[in-house]
Enzyme design. Structure first.
Site, PDB file in Angstrom:
ATOM      1  CG  ASP A   1      -2.182  -0.797   1.017  1.00 37.34           C
ATOM      2  OD1 ASP A   1      -2.636  -0.903  -0.130  1.00 37.34           O
ATOM      3  OD2 ASP A   1      -2.712  -1.316   2.004  1.00 37.34           O
ATOM      4  N   GLY A   2       1.901   1.269   0.834  1.00 34.37           N
ATOM      5  CA  GLY A   2       2.757   2.445   0.918  1.00 34.37           C
ATOM      6  C   GLY A   2       3.545   2.683  -0.353  1.00 34.37           C
TER       7      GLY A   2
END
Length: 395
Positions: A169-170
């Site tokens: 996600d990051g």
């Protein structure tokens, strides 16, 4: 209004949870106006992720900052036209629904560029818009496993483990913001609409530069190796006398020579090549571990820093927030809570720039806080029309 380099760029955030919202947050931190579309009931599920303070997720206060919240029920037949009118006033649309979901909602790329012919869309999804897995659901942990990151994470001979944070996600959120800038630049050069198709797994796969090329060269997959690096020794986490942990990777010959001098271990200086150190890895790791274990962290860090040895503590959140360097750079900041007035700790925009700076701007909005003003300003709706949409459950 921000004066950052993206001032004047408007982003319509039609995404949930993390990767898509992170991308739009990053754009907002440097001047873009971000309008977030949320479901009228509950909003982004991230609003309810624990821990909750006064019923609001502490994480949401970070993820929702710099945005205005507009509620639209995308399941409603009239929602597509409303999103289209907002897209007509936006430069970039960020979304992370599955491709078939976008088609069902009638807010896919072709649908929205009918409202704005030069629209930029950044579409984050688990597996991308093409290929046999395009419509499979997936989250960060699925992408991490699929890309190979999970396979190579953990101790040798032990089961694979997830990283301590949903890395996909990051990484993908950051890459999606980068993709938005590429697509915006191309739109400005050509005047044509641009679609950036960003699967969760691909930025991770790109990031692991050794993974595929090593397999191509050797026919073998990189296995789990724990904290050891097969190409570098010493390279590990070592426990100090006071129970802290130290990261110490002697990745170059110069760094090794400095470390040997600090350790007062002239006998180890004979291992003055990486191949020699790898051959004597067990002895070297044992000696370095014993050296670190004989010192408390802070005095040891002083010794290593004075000697020019690259090393650093394994920090908890408490350590990060208390660290004098992090405090001096403002990497963590206190932001007043608009509801309570209490200051809240959160990460500052990353990086420092000579001609501008990032800003967190407004705090995280209440659900639907800006629905009326945005629909009035950007969609050109009258108060009576907005009231009617509310009455019928569209917004």
């Amino acid at each position: 209004m921000s004066n950052g380099p993206l001032s004047g760029v408007r982003v319509l955030d039609v995404s949930t949870i993390l990767a898509g919202p992170l991308a739009s947050s990053l754009l907002g931190e440097f001047g873009a106006e971000v309008i977030k579309i949320e479901h009228p009931v509950g909003g982004d599920p991230a609003r309810l992720y624990p821990p909750l303070e006064d019923g609001v997720s502490s994480g949401w206060r970070m993820l929702g900052r710099v945005k205005r919240s507009v509620t639209i029920d995308l399941h409603h037949p009239e929602a597509a036209g409303l999103v289209g009118r907002l897209a007509a006033a936006a430069d970039i649309v960020v979304t992370n629904f599955r491709p078939r979901t976008l088609r069902r909602y009638r807010i896919d790329f072709d649908d929205l560029r009918a409202y704005r012919p030069d629209l930029v869309m950044v579409h984050v999804s688990a597996f991308g818009r093409t290929g046999p897995y395009a419509d499979r659901p997936g989250f960060a942990r699925v992408a991490e496993a699929f890309a190979g990151l999970t396979y190579r994470t953990g101790e040798p001979g032990r089961p694979p483990v997830f990283a301590g944070y949903p890395v996909a996600d990051g990484v993908t959120g950051i890459y999606a913001a980068f993709a938005a800038m590429l697509a915006l630049r191309q739109r400005d050069l050509t005047g044509e609409a641009q679609l950036a198709d960003i699967p969760l797994y691909e930025p991770l796969l790109r990031m692991m530069e050794d993974f595929v090329v090593e397999y191509g060269a050797t026919g073998e997959s990189r296995e789990r190796q724990g904290n050891e690096n097969p190409h570098i020794s010493p390279n590990n986490l070592y426990r100090t006398r006071d129970g802290r942990w130290l990261a110490l990777p002697a990745s170059t010959e110069q760094m090794w020579r400095r470390l040997v001098k600090v350790m007062d271990a002239a006998d180890l200086a004979v291992h003055d090549s990486m191949s020699a150190r790898l051959e004597h890895r067990e002895e070297i790791e044992t000696r370095v571990s014993a050296f670190v274990a004989a010192h408390d962290l802070e005095p040891l860090m002083s010794l290593l820093v004075d000697a020019g040895v690259a090393a650093g503590p394994v920090n908890s959140a408490a350590d990060v927030c208390a660290d004098p360097h992090i405090r001096a750079r403002g990497s963590v900041m206190e932001v007043p809570d608009e509801d309570t007035g209490r200051p809240r700790l959160m990460q500052a925009p990353a990086g420092r720039f000579s001609g501008f700076e990032g800003t967190v701007g407004r705090g995280a909005p209440a659900l639907g806080e800006h629905t009326t003003e945005v629909l009035r300003e950007l969609a050109g709706l009258a108060e009576s029309e907005i009231h009617d949409l509310r009455h019928r459950g569209v917004v």
